[in-house]
Design an enzyme around this catalytic site. Structure first.
Site, PDB file in Angstrom:
ATOM      1  N   HIS A  20      48.354  40.110  47.690  1.00 47.34           N
ATOM      2  CA  HIS A  20      47.147  40.552  48.384  1.00 47.34           C
ATOM      3  C   HIS A  20      47.439  41.762  49.271  1.00 47.34           C
ATOM      4  O   HIS A  20      46.689  42.750  49.265  1.00 47.34           O
ATOM      5  CB  HIS A  20      46.580  39.414  49.242  1.00 47.34           C
ATOM      6  CG  HIS A  20      45.742  38.435  48.505  1.00 47.34           C
ATOM      7  ND1 HIS A  20      46.271  37.534  47.615  1.00 47.34           N
ATOM      8  CD2 HIS A  20      44.401  38.229  48.502  1.00 47.34           C
ATOM      9  CE1 HIS A  20      45.288  36.797  47.111  1.00 47.34           C
ATOM     10  NE2 HIS A  20      44.143  37.200  47.627  1.00 47.34           N
ATOM     11  N   ASP A 154      38.636  39.105  43.092  1.00 46.91           N
ATOM     12  CA  ASP A 154      39.499  38.176  43.822  1.00 46.91           C
ATOM     13  C   ASP A 154      40.855  38.149  43.119  1.00 46.91           C
ATOM     14  O   ASP A 154      40.922  37.992  41.893  1.00 46.91           O
ATOM     15  CB  ASP A 154      38.890  36.767  43.842  1.00 46.91           C
ATOM     16  CG  ASP A 154      39.523  35.891  44.914  1.00 46.91           C
ATOM     17  OD1 ASP A 154      39.015  35.875  46.038  1.00 46.91           O
ATOM     18  OD2 ASP A 154      40.530  35.228  44.614  1.00 46.91           O
TER      19      ASP A 154
END
Length: 254
Positions: A20, A154
């Site tokens: 991330h 995502d």
């Protein structure tokens, strides 16, 4: 033996945070090979992973940035998205009506697209939580705009198996259902549409929203296309509006 070294990269939330953080800070359109390697090296050091993983991660990220996200839109790649056309870690926050699992289950049974969500309404019957109220808060990993349409992404670092076949579309759909990611992204879409209707007067989901992508990083392979490591959906306004009415006080249809 594992067919691709990325399947051997450490598992768990720490690895997820690493990916991330790395993807949040890359410039997808002007990320040279050397710049990518340097960014990965810094991030590996920050998270305490061995530097030997650098070429493996570089290859995986290259696949993520260059894969066509939709088979019928070969030009739709993250490498075509400039920094000005994306929002990283978009925070959302909205008031919440008292809501229980049965209400959510009934909404997905009535409005869900069976092709994408499969038996998710059945799995939702297993949800157990006391009726919640207050506020809903969360973060969307990535929102971007491409050819006047908005998309939601995502990142998933989940380990689904030691071979590329473990990341085929059908396996991904099963994971999406069993991990309740389907509920997650519908809440994300509701929040994003609320944001877009305020920032872009006249926003219409049918023409201005392109859909949702869940990218399972270990299984993405740009040479194989969108059939591996990628889940995509474009929820119907009827479902999102039903969720909005159930969840948000004084909600008006989008």
């Amino acid at each position: 033996m594992e067919s691709n070294p990325i399947f051997g990269f450490p598992k768990g939330s720490h690895a997820g945070n690493f990916f991330h953080d790395l993807l949040e800070h890359l410039d997808y359109t002007s990320c040279s090979v050397d710049a990518l390697k340097q960014s990965i090296q810094r991030m590996l050091s920050t998270y305490g992973f061995d530097s030997d993983w650098q070429p493996v991660i570089a290859q995986a990220i290259s696949h993520v940035l260059n894969v066509s996200l939709k088979a019928d839109q070969p030009e739709l790649t993250l490498s075509s998205i400039s920094v000005k056309d994306r929002i990283n870690e978009m925070e959302f926050y909205f008031p919440l009506n008292p809501i229980g699992p049965q209400t959510l289950c009934s909404i997905f049974r009535r409005y869900g697209d069976i092709e994408n969500i499969g038996n998710f309404p059945v799995l939702m019957e297993k949800l157990v939580f006391s009726p919640a109220a207050g506020f809903m808060k969360g973060y969307i990993d990535l929102v971007f705009q491409h050819e006047k349409r908005f998309y939601l992404v995502d990142w998933k670092s989940n380990y689904l198996g030691p071979a590329i076949d473990s990341y085929r579309t059908q396996a991904i759909r099963q994971t999406m259902q069993e991990s309740y990611y389907i509920l997650q992204y519908h809440l994300y879409v509701l929040a994003l549409w609320q944001y877009l209707r305020q920032r872009h007067p006249g926003f219409r989901p049918e023409s201005d929203f392109g859909g949702v992508f869940y990218l399972f990083i270990r299984g993405v392979d740009s040479t194989r296309g969108s059939q591996f490591g990628i889940y995509d959906d474009c929820p119907q306004p009827s479902l999102i509006n039903a969720l909005g009415k159930a969840l948000i006080p004084n909600f008006t249809e989008i």
